[in-house]
Design a protein around this motif. Sequence first.
Motif, PDB file in Angstrom:
ATOM      1  N   ASN A 115       0.840  -1.194   0.000  1.00  0.00           N
ATOM      2  CA  ASN A 115       0.000   0.000   0.000  1.00  0.00           C
ATOM      3  C   ASN A 115       0.878   1.248   0.000  1.00  0.00           C
ATOM      4  O   ASN A 115       2.091   1.164  -0.180  1.00  0.00           O
ATOM      5  N   VAL A 116       0.255   2.398   0.202  1.00  0.00           N
ATOM      6  CA  VAL A 116       0.971   3.671   0.131  1.00  0.00           C
ATOM      7  C   VAL A 116       2.105   3.746   1.152  1.00  0.00           C
ATOM      8  O   VAL A 116       3.128   4.378   0.902  1.00  0.00           O
ATOM      9  N   ALA A 117       1.967   3.081   2.283  1.00  0.00           N
ATOM     10  CA  ALA A 117       3.024   3.099   3.306  1.00  0.00           C
ATOM     11  C   ALA A 117       4.339   2.551   2.740  1.00  0.00           C
ATOM     12  O   ALA A 117       5.422   3.034   3.093  1.00  0.00           O
ATOM     13  N   ASP A 118       4.251   1.578   1.859  1.00  0.00           N
ATOM     14  CA  ASP A 118       5.462   1.021   1.244  1.00  0.00           C
ATOM     15  C   ASP A 118       6.125   2.043   0.332  1.00  0.00           C
ATOM     16  O   ASP A 118       7.345   2.170   0.305  1.00  0.00           O
ATOM     17  N   VAL A 119       5.303   2.797  -0.405  1.00  0.00           N
ATOM     18  CA  VAL A 119       5.824   3.840  -1.297  1.00  0.00           C
ATOM     19  C   VAL A 119       6.498   4.932  -0.477  1.00  0.00           C
ATOM     20  O   VAL A 119       7.590   5.394  -0.815  1.00  0.00           O
ATOM     21  N   VAL A 120       5.857   5.322   0.621  1.00  0.00           N
ATOM     22  CA  VAL A 120       6.416   6.367   1.491  1.00  0.00           C
ATOM     23  C   VAL A 120       7.773   5.927   2.036  1.00  0.00           C
ATOM     24  O   VAL A 120       8.743   6.689   1.991  1.00  0.00           O
ATOM     25  N   LEU A 121       7.860   4.700   2.539  1.00  0.00           N
ATOM     26  CA  LEU A 121       9.128   4.212   3.093  1.00  0.00           C
ATOM     27  C   LEU A 121      10.211   4.181   2.018  1.00  0.00           C
ATOM     28  O   LEU A 121      11.329   4.654   2.243  1.00  0.00           O
ATOM     29  N   LEU A 122       9.882   3.669   0.840  1.00  0.00           N
ATOM     30  CA  LEU A 122      10.878   3.608  -0.221  1.00  0.00           C
ATOM     31  C   LEU A 122      11.322   5.008  -0.628  1.00  0.00           C
ATOM     32  O   LEU A 122      12.523   5.260  -0.782  1.00  0.00           O
ATOM     33  N   ASN A 123      10.383   5.943  -0.754  1.00  0.00           N
ATOM     34  CA  ASN A 123      10.756   7.307  -1.140  1.00  0.00           C
ATOM     35  C   ASN A 123      11.637   7.967  -0.084  1.00  0.00           C
ATOM     36  O   ASN A 123      12.605   8.655  -0.417  1.00  0.00           O
ATOM     37  N   LYS A 124      11.315   7.757   1.194  1.00  0.00           N
ATOM     38  CA  LYS A 124      12.157   8.311   2.271  1.00  0.00           C
ATOM     39  C   LYS A 124      13.556   7.710   2.198  1.00  0.00           C
ATOM     40  O   LYS A 124      14.554   8.416   2.336  1.00  0.00           O
ATOM     41  N   TRP A 125      13.618   6.391   1.985  1.00  0.00           N
ATOM     42  CA  TRP A 125      14.923   5.726   1.898  1.00  0.00           C
ATOM     43  C   TRP A 125      15.702   6.233   0.693  1.00  0.00           C
ATOM     44  O   TRP A 125      16.902   6.467   0.782  1.00  0.00           O
ATOM     45  N   LEU A 126      15.023   6.419  -0.444  1.00  0.00           N
ATOM     46  CA  LEU A 126      15.704   6.917  -1.641  1.00  0.00           C
ATOM     47  C   LEU A 126      16.247   8.327  -1.427  1.00  0.00           C
ATOM     48  O   LEU A 126      17.316   8.670  -1.924  1.00  0.00           O
ATOM     49  N   ASN A 127      15.516   9.140  -0.662  1.00  0.00           N
ATOM     50  CA  ASN A 127      15.961  10.513  -0.395  1.00  0.00           C
ATOM     51  C   ASN A 127      17.090  10.575   0.611  1.00  0.00           C
ATOM     52  O   ASN A 127      17.945  11.454   0.531  1.00  0.00           O
ATOM     53  N   ASN A 128      17.091   9.667   1.585  1.00  0.00           N
ATOM     54  CA  ASN A 128      18.119   9.696   2.622  1.00  0.00           C
ATOM     55  C   ASN A 128      18.213   8.327   3.280  1.00  0.00           C
ATOM     56  O   ASN A 128      17.599   8.098   4.313  1.00  0.00           O
ATOM     57  N   ASN A 129      18.973   7.428   2.670  1.00  0.00           N
ATOM     58  CA  ASN A 129      19.014   6.068   3.210  1.00  0.00           C
ATOM     59  C   ASN A 129      19.832   5.944   4.488  1.00  0.00           C
ATOM     60  O   ASN A 129      19.864   4.893   5.095  1.00  0.00           O
ATOM     61  N   ALA A 130      20.459   7.036   4.924  1.00  0.00           N
ATOM     62  CA  ALA A 130      21.156   6.983   6.213  1.00  0.00           C
ATOM     63  C   ALA A 130      20.168   7.091   7.371  1.00  0.00           C
ATOM     64  O   ALA A 130      20.392   6.531   8.439  1.00  0.00           O
ATOM     65  N   TYR A 179      16.721   6.348   7.196  1.00  0.00           N
ATOM     66  CA  TYR A 179      15.580   5.434   7.145  1.00  0.00           C
ATOM     67  C   TYR A 179      16.071   4.019   6.916  1.00  0.00           C
ATOM     68  O   TYR A 179      16.640   3.707   5.877  1.00  0.00           O
ATOM     69  N   ALA A 180      15.846   3.184   7.907  1.00  0.00           N
ATOM     70  CA  ALA A 180      16.282   1.798   7.815  1.00  0.00           C
ATOM     71  C   ALA A 180      15.336   1.014   6.924  1.00  0.00           C
ATOM     72  O   ALA A 180      14.127   1.189   6.977  1.00  0.00           O
ATOM     73  N   MET A 181      15.898   0.170   6.092  1.00  0.00           N
ATOM     74  CA  MET A 181      15.109  -0.766   5.316  1.00  0.00           C
ATOM     75  C   MET A 181      15.785  -2.113   5.461  1.00  0.00           C
ATOM     76  O   MET A 181      17.001  -2.215   5.318  1.00  0.00           O
TER      77      MET A 181
END
Length: 87
Positions: free
Chosen positions: A18-33, A35-37
């Motif tokens: 769902n949208v939560a997955d998109v939000v997490l991926l976008n946050k990680w793409l912007n600053n992967n330091a 946001y843990a994935m």
Amino acid sequence: HMASKPVWGDVNCDGDVNVADVVLLNKWLNNNADYAMTDQGKVNADCFNPQDANGGAVDASKVDLTKTDSDAIIKSVVHLITLPAKG
């Protein structure tokens, strides 16, 4: 690195795409330091031109995550496409 089979689009590994997955991926793409994935999340997120489009186990360290993966997930959420996507 262990190989993991993807659950296409489930970036946060909660069992739903769902949208939560998109939000997490976008946050990680912007600053992967900041946001843990998880490795499994990375494998799940790599859904546009993935390492193995048949869903075989892949090495999380070799996934290539981009905005295109994020776009593919949102399109799948609104039922425009089915994951994995190819381009």
